[in-house]
Scaffold this active site. Structure first.
Site, mmCIF file in Angstrom:
data_model
loop_
_atom_site.group_PDB
_atom_site.id
_atom_site.type_symbol
_atom_site.label_atom_id
_atom_site.label_comp_id
_atom_site.label_asym_id
_atom_site.label_seq_id
_atom_site.Cartn_x
_atom_site.Cartn_y
_atom_site.Cartn_z
ATOM 1 N N ALA A 157 0.817 -1.213 0.000
ATOM 2 C CA ALA A 157 0.000 0.000 0.000
ATOM 3 C C ALA A 157 0.851 1.263 0.000
ATOM 4 O O ALA A 157 0.464 2.284 -0.572
ATOM 5 C CB ALA A 157 -0.930 0.000 1.211
ATOM 6 N N GLU A 158 2.016 1.214 0.641
ATOM 7 C CA GLU A 158 2.851 2.405 0.775
ATOM 8 C C GLU A 158 3.598 2.741 -0.513
ATOM 9 O O GLU A 158 3.603 3.890 -0.956
ATOM 10 C CB GLU A 158 3.858 2.216 1.914
ATOM 11 N N SER A 159 4.262 1.762 -1.105
ATOM 12 C CA SER A 159 5.181 2.075 -2.216
ATOM 13 C C SER A 159 4.980 1.210 -3.440
ATOM 14 O O SER A 159 5.623 1.451 -4.468
ATOM 15 C CB SER A 159 6.626 1.888 -1.747
#
Length: 671
Positions: A500-502
């Site tokens: 989800a972050e990167s």
């Protein structure tokens, strides 16, 4: 840099060493140096080092077009324009060609190389280039005609390129841009909420404009001072608007105080239109609901608004209070909106009210599509939530053909040179030319190359999501798995956070400055590094994948420790910050995890939680985690750990004779 003999050389000697190596190693220079030397050269040229032209060293290397471009970029204003034009023409199919041509024209114009600029400018509809073209024409054509054309760009509330400023200054000096036009652009800037532009223009408009901008700044930064400075009874129209704007601004920080200011202003004689009162009471109700104030229920009921935002927060406020009749009433107030989100909450309300047959029908319908709300629906019926799996049929011959194409080989080469931005451009440019089946096979190829970000993106864009290996890669497992075991982390959850972050891009940088695979803010990374006794020497260390994973998992552990080992709250804290997450915890008792996630004030955090929890189910399946993992992540949320008890809603369960549940807020579904 280290020489072939292992000796370290000063950076200032590198250009000389490259030339020396060239003279000592005739012929196959790229091969003699090896990939490490080419990678070193690439990183040095990207960092702005003064190095020889790459063609002198690596004349037959596949990455030569990109290396040449990087070498030419800082020299564009000086290079022979014919040489640059030939380079662009030679590589017109490369994804960088259009942007590089623009950079070149900007460099020519800013260096006032007007003859070369005019030769190659093709009338592009790019405001910076248009303004440079007009600057070049000033000395050759009728000055008034050119400045009139420049003035035509002036009337906008948006910022314009700095390349236009010299033209605007001259047009202003000779009166082509008039006082009226300056005032009009100032008004357009205010209408466009471009306060920075309005502030620059205000001194030329007059003292009243300067005062106006100062007032608008105060409304944003110090709304209380504006509220106290205005007499509601005698306020002219503009002051009345400012007072209302300041009360709305204050409502974002302190809804109760803003409501008191509004009521006091009315008591002191403030005159407002029905629409002004409607909009202000709507804002107060929304902010009270977002901040979970006890007054929210009353303020929402007093507001005559029933748009999508008000309705959503009526539902969320009723969920917070576990008032299931109110949940149903708010959902039914917009019968045309049958989104999966509100259908799920309709089923939850029906279940809590004992109308289990109707609830089960909705859950089963939602569960056929395994998005976030479909997964929650499956969980409520006691089924094991699973993502929708549609494996991509691997076609070895097509994969072999794809892997041998020059464009994809170039993308892979750029990746090995630690040039991920260029690699992504080449990959996406090449894959976009393929049909759907070819793009799905390309997703498989990227996964085989462990290029996980492009595998996921390519599959999604081709419409072939659902392959477990492609969609849920065990990226950077050599670092994440040991860290998860050492820190007692749920590795499926940790991978879902990384995804989800990167999306597994080690070079990822957010607009607010978060870095790397786990998107760490530099200050956070430094704090965690100190706690873990890890050396950290700047941004590049944070971006380094092994270090980033270690720091990110360390921060996840820190959030779990702070929030009673609760993954859902830790997820919210990872996204929005621990202080905000703590402020969102229920004051008393506990809320079911799905309810707590739904009533979080920040839309970004709600969406983030949905992504992480949905991805975690895919990783559970990939890691063979067994049943119950999602229930554990979404267990009830409170300021103290809850006592858990749960039962599944079984098919065939019916309502009791009264149509009511046992008691308001009792959870009869699986935890």
């Amino acid at each position: 840099m280290t020489s072939p003999l292992g000796k370290s050389w000063p950076r200032s000697c590198w250009p000389m060493l490259f030339v020396l190596a060239l003279s000592c190693l005739p012929g196959a220079h790229a091969k003699a140096f090896g990939d490490a030397a080419i990678r070193d050269y690439t990183q040095q040229i990207l960092a702005g080092e003064e190095l020889p032209h790459p063609g002198l060293l690596f004349s037959h290397h596949p990455a030569m077009p990109w290396l040449e471009k990087a070498w030419m970029r800082p020299r564009l204003a000086e290079l022979d324009d014919g040489e640059v034009e030939r380079f662009i023409s030679r590589h017109r199919e490369r994804p960088f060609a259009s942007d590089f041509r623009r950079e070149w024209l900007l460099a020519l114009g800013r260096a006032e190389r007007w003859q070369a600029f005019r030769r190659h400018y093709r009338g592009e509809r790019d405001q910076a280039l248009q303004c440079l073209a007009m600057q070049g024409r000033l000395a050759r054509k009728d000055k008034e005609q050119v400045l009139n054309q420049a003035a035509a760009l002036w009337l906008t509330g948006r910022n314009l390129p700095a390349d236009c400023d010299p033209l605007f200054r001259q047009a202003r000096q000779v009166g082509i841009i008039t006082d009226f036009m300056v005032a009009e652009r100032y008004r357009l800037a205010l209408r466009n909420d471009n306060l920075a532009l309005a502030e620059r223009l205000a001194p030329d408009v007059g003292t009243e404009a300067v005062r106006r901008v100062t007032r608008l700044r105060a409304i944003r930064a110090q709304p209380r001072t504006v509220i106290t400075a205005i007499d509601p009874a005698s306020a002219p129209a503009q002051d009345r608007e400012d007072l209302l704007a300041a009360i709305k601004r204050l409502a974002r920080r302190a809804p109760r105080e803003a409501r008191q200011s509004w009521e006091q202003a009315l008591a002191d004689g403030l005159k407002t239109s029905d629409r002004e009162a409607f909009l202000l009471t709507r804002r107060l109700a929304l902010e009270a609901a977002r901040q979970h104030l006890p007054e929210a229920e009353q303020w929402l009921s007093e507001s005559s608004a029933n748009d999508g935002f008000i309705r959503a927060w009526r539902i969320r406020n009723a969920l917070r209070l576990e008032d299931w009749e109110a949940v149903l009433a708010a959902i039914d107030s917009h019968p045309d909106d049958d989104s999966r989100q509100w259908q799920y909450w309709r089923a939850r309300a029906l279940e809590q009210l004992g109308r289990n047959k109707a609830a089960l029908a909705i859950y089963q319908r939602l569960g056929r599509q395994q998005d976030y709300y479909g997964l929650l629906a499956s969980k409520r019926t006691g089924e094991i939530p699973r993502p929708s799996l549609r494996p991509i049929e691997v076609k070895p011959s097509e994969l072999d053909s794809l892997s041998e194409t020059a464009e994809l080989q170039l993308a892979r080469t750029l990746l090995t040179l630690d040039w991920p931005q260029a690699a992504r451009q080449e990959w996406r440019n090449a894959v976009a030319q393929r049909d759907r089946e070819g793009r799905c096979q390309a997703a498989v190829l990227a996964a085989q190359w462990a290029w996980n970000s492009e595998a996921v993106i390519t599959a999604a864009r081709a419409g072939c999501r659902g392959d477990m290996v492609v969609d849920y890669p065990l990226a950077f497992a050599e670092w994440l798995q040991p860290a998860a075991e050492e820190l007692s982390l749920d590795s499926a959850w940790a991978w879902s956070i990384m995804r989800a972050e990167s999306l597994f891009m080690p070079d990822a940088r957010s607009h607010v400055g978060a870095l790397g695979l786990m998107q760490l803010m530099p200050a956070t990374a430094r704090d965690v590094a100190r706690e873990l006794d890890l050396p950290l020497n700047g941004t590049q260390d944070i971006l380094q994948p092994e270090q980033n994973v270690r720091l990110g998992t360390g921060y996840l552990r820190k959030m779990l420790d702070r929030f009673d080992d609760h993954p859902l709250v830790a997820t919210a804290a990872y996204n929005a910050g621990p202080h905000r997450a703590e402020s969102w915890l229920p004051e008393n008792g506990h809320l079911d995890g799905d309810i707590w996630a739904e009533i979080i004030p920040f839309q970004e955090t709600r969406r983030y939680i949905r992504r992480v929890m949905s991805h975690s189910i895919g990783y559970d399946l990939r890691l063979d985690n067994g049943e119950g993992a999602l229930a554990q992540r979404l267990r009830p949320v409170g300021r103290t750990p809850p006592q858990l008890a749960c039962n599944a809603l079984e098919p065939g369960t019916t309502e009791n004779s009264s149509g009511e549940g046992d008691s308001k807020g009792q959870d009869t579904g699986i935890c």
